[in-house]
Design a protein around this motif. Structure first.
Motif, PDB file in Angstrom:
ATOM      1  N   LYS A  59       1.103  -0.953  -0.291  1.00 11.29           N
ATOM      2  CA  LYS A  59      -0.395  -0.100   0.211  1.00 11.29           C
ATOM      3  C   LYS A  59       1.206   1.016   0.098  1.00 11.29           C
ATOM      4  CE  LYS A  59      -0.648  -0.247   5.339  1.00 11.29           C
ATOM      5  NZ  LYS A  59      -0.767  -0.422   6.461  1.00 11.29           N
ATOM      6  N   THR A  60       0.124   2.339  -0.385  1.00 12.84           N
ATOM      7  CA  THR A  60       1.213   3.264  -0.342  1.00 12.84           C
ATOM      8  C   THR A  60       2.087   3.746   1.112  1.00 12.84           C
ATOM      9  OG1 THR A  60      -0.604   4.605  -1.663  1.00 12.84           O
ATOM     10  CG2 THR A  60       0.922   5.952  -0.454  1.00 12.84           C
ATOM     11  N   ALA A  61       3.656   4.386   0.596  1.00 14.38           N
ATOM     12  CA  ALA A  61       4.240   4.618   1.875  1.00 14.38           C
ATOM     13  C   ALA A  61       4.285   5.914   2.572  1.00 14.38           C
ATOM     14  CB  ALA A  61       6.100   3.546   1.909  1.00 14.38           C
ATOM     15  N   GLY A  62       3.786   5.860   3.633  1.00  9.67           N
ATOM     16  CA  GLY A  62       5.005   7.659   4.393  1.00  9.67           C
ATOM     17  C   GLY A  62       3.594   8.506   4.295  1.00  9.67           C
ATOM     18  N   LYS A  63       2.464   7.522   4.399  1.00  9.51           N
ATOM     19  CA  LYS A  63       0.983   7.958   4.167  1.00  9.51           C
ATOM     20  C   LYS A  63       0.156   9.012   5.024  1.00  9.51           C
ATOM     21  CE  LYS A  63      -1.961   4.767   4.344  1.00  9.51           C
ATOM     22  NZ  LYS A  63      -3.429   4.020   3.880  1.00  9.51           N
ATOM     23  N   ASP A  64       1.055   8.633   6.424  1.00 12.97           N
ATOM     24  CA  ASP A  64       0.842   9.869   7.386  1.00 12.97           C
ATOM     25  C   ASP A  64       1.201  10.945   7.985  1.00 12.97           C
ATOM     26  OD1 ASP A  64      -0.322   6.769   8.840  1.00 12.97           O
ATOM     27  OD2 ASP A  64       1.684   5.721   9.294  1.00 12.97           O
ATOM     28  N   ILE A  65       2.751  11.003   7.644  1.00 14.29           N
ATOM     29  CA  ILE A  65       3.014  12.263   7.027  1.00 14.29           C
ATOM     30  C   ILE A  65       2.661  12.711   6.311  1.00 14.29           C
ATOM     31  CG2 ILE A  65       5.403  13.042   6.656  1.00 14.29           C
ATOM     32  CD1 ILE A  65       6.963  10.732   7.692  1.00 14.29           C
ATOM     33  N   LYS A  66       2.066  12.237   5.069  1.00 17.33           N
ATOM     34  CA  LYS A  66       1.503  13.298   4.698  1.00 17.33           C
ATOM     35  C   LYS A  66       0.451  13.507   4.616  1.00 17.33           C
ATOM     36  CE  LYS A  66       0.017  13.061  -0.613  1.00 17.33           C
ATOM     37  NZ  LYS A  66       0.440  12.440  -2.401  1.00 17.33           N
ATOM     38  N   ALA A  67      -0.837  12.725   5.464  1.00 11.06           N
ATOM     39  CA  ALA A  67      -2.096  12.744   6.129  1.00 11.06           C
ATOM     40  C   ALA A  67      -1.311  14.084   6.777  1.00 11.06           C
ATOM     41  CB  ALA A  67      -2.563  12.294   6.481  1.00 11.06           C
ATOM     42  N   GLN A  68      -0.055  14.217   7.856  1.00  8.92           N
ATOM     43  CA  GLN A  68      -0.748  15.482   9.093  1.00  8.92           C
ATOM     44  C   GLN A  68      -0.690  14.457  10.726  1.00  8.92           C
ATOM     45  OE1 GLN A  68      -1.416  19.064   7.814  1.00  8.92           O
ATOM     46  NE2 GLN A  68       0.800  19.212   8.619  1.00  8.92           N
ATOM     47  N   LYS A  69      -0.469  12.997  10.335  1.00  7.71           N
ATOM     48  CA  LYS A  69      -1.234  12.323  11.591  1.00  7.71           C
ATOM     49  C   LYS A  69      -0.068  12.010  12.470  1.00  7.71           C
ATOM     50  CE  LYS A  69      -4.696   9.088   9.197  1.00  7.71           C
ATOM     51  NZ  LYS A  69      -5.189   7.599   9.335  1.00  7.71           N
ATOM     52  N   ALA A  70      -0.546  11.771  13.890  1.00  7.41           N
ATOM     53  CA  ALA A  70       0.181  11.853  14.850  1.00  7.41           C
ATOM     54  C   ALA A  70      -0.007  10.169  15.076  1.00  7.41           C
ATOM     55  CB  ALA A  70      -0.696  12.513  16.382  1.00  7.41           C
ATOM     56  N   THR A  71       1.536   9.857  14.844  1.00 14.33           N
ATOM     57  CA  THR A  71       1.853   7.995  15.130  1.00 14.33           C
ATOM     58  C   THR A  71       2.935   8.512  16.813  1.00 14.33           C
ATOM     59  OG1 THR A  71       3.723   8.990  13.711  1.00 14.33           O
ATOM     60  CG2 THR A  71       1.487   8.459  12.430  1.00 14.33           C
ATOM     61  N   TYR A  72       3.383   6.463  17.081  1.00 17.76           N
ATOM     62  CA  TYR A  72       4.506   6.588  17.801  1.00 17.76           C
ATOM     63  C   TYR A  72       6.026   7.247  17.909  1.00 17.76           C
ATOM     64  CZ  TYR A  72       0.112   4.255  20.773  1.00 17.76           C
ATOM     65  OH  TYR A  72      -0.828   4.179  21.550  1.00 17.76           O
ATOM     66  N   PRO A  73       6.372   6.787  16.034  1.00 19.05           N
ATOM     67  CA  PRO A  73       7.540   7.237  16.123  1.00 19.05           C
ATOM     68  C   PRO A  73       7.267   9.099  15.773  1.00 19.05           C
ATOM     69  CG  PRO A  73       6.735   6.066  14.154  1.00 19.05           C
ATOM     70  CD  PRO A  73       5.677   6.143  15.438  1.00 19.05           C
ATOM     71  N   SER A  74       6.580   8.943  15.937  1.00 19.35           N
ATOM     72  CA  SER A  74       6.265  11.442  15.502  1.00 19.35           C
ATOM     73  C   SER A  74       6.459  12.293  17.329  1.00 19.35           C
ATOM     74  CB  SER A  74       4.771  11.878  14.538  1.00 19.35           C
ATOM     75  OG  SER A  74       4.010  11.730  15.422  1.00 19.35           O
ATOM     76  N   LEU A  75       5.938  11.579  18.023  1.00 23.36           N
ATOM     77  CA  LEU A  75       5.560  10.940  20.057  1.00 23.36           C
ATOM     78  C   LEU A  75       6.743  11.129  20.163  1.00 23.36           C
ATOM     79  CD1 LEU A  75       1.838  10.721  20.664  1.00 23.36           C
ATOM     80  CD2 LEU A  75       3.052  13.085  20.687  1.00 23.36           C
TER      81      LEU A  75
END
Length: 309
Positions: free
Chosen positions: A250-266
């Motif tokens: 599936k598409t990679a990097g979706k979370d960053i593109k959608a500006q989603k909060a994720t565990y790595p971002s925290l």
């Protein structure tokens, strides 16, 4: 060869589980059961759309967890297979709907075009609805040699896992959190324990219920599942950053593109990996007392934290 008197005879180590073979064999069983569970009928278009996503492959981890837990608690594959199929139908519904433009807006799933890209948004929505409804019908009507109260309990667990207090509720908060920079760890944990964890917990607990597990054992199974569910999502967040589209299917990097909060971002990548491992260790501790019979669930917990796609 006779043991020397006074010396203990060395204990034979139990053979370790070949997880890849185990997963491959179980996946084949489940693929066959799913194909038979959803035959082509009229109107042909909706059944084609339902089968397109249901039979599109994937790890089949959720139904495998249900089968493994049922066997751990003294049940059989036959007792758990209808519920296992129902769980995969529910999971597939969530993927079809999650990929829609109104949700995550993705073009690929499991290396294939998403349902709405092939059949249109209208049919994709209806295919998801059809799978969700059929999941309950199939589990209730096809489960054999299990007392009716236990089957009813399973249906209630499935409904709770997919409803507003489970998957749906987690998805709502996930959508509301997009683009916000002030998402707290508690909110992120709520999203993932509901959006991903609730159905994984249902897989494990329902397997136990079908086999007639005691309340105490169901509690241990529930804690095991909650831990692997959160670990699963943390690893998903990590892979969205580190894996390619070919690896993910599936598409990679979706979370960053959608500006989603994720565990790595925290927390960052390394702290996220450490937390996932900690959760898996806690999960395994819940079931280690079951001994050799728990090997599949222990191996699956390790697989979740070490997977690369």
């Amino acid at each position: 060869m006779v043991a020397t008197e006074g010396r203990p005879t060395p204990k034979r180590e139990s053979p370790s589980l070949d997880l890849l073979t185990y997963l491959k064999e179980r996946k084949a069983l489940i693929e066959s059961a799913l194909d038979q569970a959803l035959p082509r009928m009229e109107p042909d278009k909706i059944y084609e759309a339902m089968r397109y996503s249901l039979l599109a492959g994937g790890k089949r981890l959720r139904p495998i967890l249900c089968l493994a837990t049922c066997e751990l608690m003294g049940g059989t594959v036959e007792m758990a297979m209808p519920t296992s199929c129902a769980l995969e139908m529910i999971h597939t519904m969530s993927l079809i709907h999650d990929d829609l433009p109104a949700m995550d807006n993705d073009d690929y799933r499991r290396g294939k075009l998403t349902n709405h890209k092939v059949f249109g948004e209208d049919i994709a929505i209806l295919a998801g609805d059809g799978l969700l409804a059929y999941a309950f019908e199939y589990a209730a009507a096809q489960t054999k040699n299990v007392p009716a109260p236990q089957v009813l309990q399973v249906v209630a667990w499935l409904a709770k896992a997919v409803g507003a207090s489970g998957l749906v509720g987690g998805q709502v908060l996930d959508l509301e959190s997009e683009g916000k920079s002030d998402i707290k760890e508690e909110t992120l944990s709520f999203i993932h324990t509901h959006k991903t964890g609730a159905l994984l917990e249902a897989c494990v607990v329902c397997g136990g219920i079908l086999a007639g597990a005691t309340a105490a054992n169901l509690q241990r199974l529930s804690k095991y599942a909650q831990n692997i569910g959160l670990a699963f999502q943390i690893v998903d967040d990590i892979l969205d950053i580190t894996a390619t589209q070919e690896e993910l299917g599936k598409t990679a990097g979706k979370d960053i593109k959608a500006q989603k909060a994720t565990y790595p971002s925290l927390w960052g990548l390394e702290a996220s990996k450490a937390k996932a491992q900690e959760l898996v260790n806690e999960a395994k501790a819940q079931i280690e007392s079951f001994g050799e019979k728990a090997q599949p669930l222990i191996a699956i917990a390790d697989f979740i934290v070490n997977r690369t796609h």
